[in-house]
Enzyme design. Structure first.
Site, short mmCIF file in Angstrom:
data_model
loop_
_atom_site.label_atom_id
_atom_site.label_comp_id
_atom_site.label_asym_id
_atom_site.label_seq_id
_atom_site.Cartn_x
_atom_site.Cartn_y
_atom_site.Cartn_z
N LYS A 1 -1.34 5.34 7.06
CA LYS A 1 -2.54 6.02 7.55
C LYS A 1 -2.47 6.26 9.06
CE LYS A 1 -5.77 4.79 3.88
NZ LYS A 1 -4.78 4.26 2.93
N ASP B 1 -1.84 -5.88 12.17
CA ASP B 1 -1.85 -6.43 10.82
C ASP B 1 -1.48 -7.90 10.92
OD1 ASP B 1 -1.84 -5.01 7.86
OD2 ASP B 1 -0.75 -6.90 7.87
N ALA C 1 -2.98 -2.23 9.38
CA ALA C 1 -2.13 -1.05 9.47
C ALA C 1 -0.92 -1.02 8.54
CB ALA C 1 -1.63 -0.89 10.91
N ALA C 2 -0.31 -2.17 8.28
CA ALA C 2 0.99 -2.17 7.58
C ALA C 2 0.90 -1.50 6.21
CB ALA C 2 1.47 -3.61 7.43
N CYS D 1 -8.54 0.93 -1.76
CA CYS D 1 -7.94 1.54 -2.96
C CYS D 1 -8.68 1.01 -4.18
CB CYS D 1 -6.44 1.29 -3.03
SG CYS D 1 -5.94 -0.43 -2.89
#
Length: 401
Positions: free
Chosen positions: A247, A265, A242-243, A358
């Site tokens: 999102k 995370d 999550a960090a 990404c």
């Protein structure tokens, strides 16, 4: 000579010294450029950020100037000193080249290489420098060969143009936030709205402090946009990587207010930032520091923004392309597979998995959705272009037992 001018050599020496240490550590694979900038003193972070980013953006052409002048590759610190001095000369205009050379030669004495550095730098400046424009003059050879198997020459040339661009300052307009002055909206993935502008106009405002804006690239909205139809029906949601929470924040805008959200995370430091972001945006989510294999529960949706090669965000992380190798790609894909196994374990049968990276690498992203336990509902790759990073996302359903 005023006090500010007289202190230039001292300031320059500090900049070159820090840059050499950073380049050496980055090239040895000990840290990333982002990690390095996070730990720099505030007073020189901006200068070092520009210097280091410029070097990794133009590394191939900069080394193309000085490397032919050497019979053999010098030791890592000396190479980094040549790199950082020539980057300063070719890509920054605040200090005269002769001053850069003088300070670099002084620093080279600690490596017993002052005469060598002096000769190489002066010959490099005498020979001159031409800004690169072709992909083969910009990208690492191994990466370029890999991309040529997956992308057309036109696409790779476009990557080269984008790679040399300075990324603009972009941010998300959260909820119904109004567009700040001197900013303009830019394309993003529905239903999210993004804008670009001047950092000071956005960051130093009560609106930013109250959660009206979130600093991120429009490409980050790809994954959550794929799930916009199913999010309202999800009651238990886990973001497993999550960090710093970007999102999760987007998902929270589309979830029912009663939904239970857990943001996990492995980084305690980054999760502190996640908690700060959630507090600023008034999102009620539980922040957990834990590796994926230690998490428990059964969720309607598991979001996984997986670690990856970062090939889609090369505008902002140009050093990532210089870390590419077949071995590195295999290692990150093995890590992705491990995390994805935990994602599947934590997802209720028949419910949803939202994967994102990404990366633009077809091998890397294709392997993520090749398993037999997930049914791919939607998948999309966004290639980098001016104004937007590259990204991959897939919405999947976990097959019933």
């Amino acid at each position: 000579m005023n006090k500010r001018t007289s202190n230039v050599p001292g300031m320059l020496e500090s900049v070159l010294e820090l840059s050499v240490a950073a380049m050496t550590a980055i090239d040895a694979g000990k840290v990333t450029l982002d990690d390095t900038l996070d730990h720099l003193p505030d007073e020189c972070r901006r200068t070092l950020s520009h210097l280091l980013t410029s070097f990794y953006r133009y590394r191939k052409s900069i080394r193309g100037v000085w490397r032919p002048l050497c019979r053999k590759m010098p030791e890592a610190e000396v190479a980094a000193l040549l790199d950082t001095a020539l980057t300063q000369c070719f890509h920054q205009s605040a200090v005269e080249a002769y001053s850069v050379v003088n300070v670099a030669v002084k620093l080279a004495r600690r490596y017993h290489a002052d005469k060598f550095v002096n000769a190489v730098l002066r010959n490099s400046l005498r020979n001159g420098y031409t800004l690169p424009v072709k992909a083969e003059d910009i990208f690492p050879d191994e990466l370029l060969k890999h991309w040529q198997k997956h992308f057309s020459a036109v696409e790779i040339d476009r990557f080269a143009q984008v790679f040399l661009e300075k990324p603009q300052f972009t941010f998300r307009l959260c909820g119904q936030a109004a567009l700040p002055p001197k900013c303009k909206e830019i394309p993003a993935f529905a239903p999210f709205r993004f804008a670009c502008g001047v950092p000071g106009v956005v960051l130093n405002t009560p609106e930013f402090a109250s959660g009206a804006y979130y600093i991120q690239d429009p490409a980050t909205s790809l994954s959550i946009s794929l799930a916009k139809e199913i999010l309202p029906e999800c009651r238990k949601v886990l973001d497993i990587c999550a960090a710093p929470g970007g999102k999760t924040l987007m998902a929270a805008e589309l979830l029912d207010k009663s939904a239970e959200i857990i943001a996990a995370d492995i980084s305690e430091k980054r999760q502190k930032l996640t908690a700060e972001n959630f507090a600023r945006h008034a999102v009620n989510a539980k922040v957990v520091v834990s590796p994926p294999e230690k998490l428990n529960g059964s969720f309607d949706l598991v979001i996984a923004d997986l670690p990856c090669s970062n090939s889609g965000v090369f505008r902002r992380r140009p050093d990532a392309l210089w870390r590419f190798s077949g071995k590195a790609l295999s290692e990150v894909m093995a890590l992705q597979k491990h995390i994805l196994q935990q994602v599947i374990r934590l997802t209720e049968p028949g419910k949803w998995v939202l994967i994102s990276t990404c990366s633009i690498d077809p091998e890397e992203n294709g392997a993520l959705i090749a398993g037999e336990e997930l049914q791919v509902i939607k998948a999309e790759t966004r290639l980098p272009e001016s104004g937007c990073d590259g990204a991959f996302a897939a919405l999947c359903r976990k097959l019933p037992c």
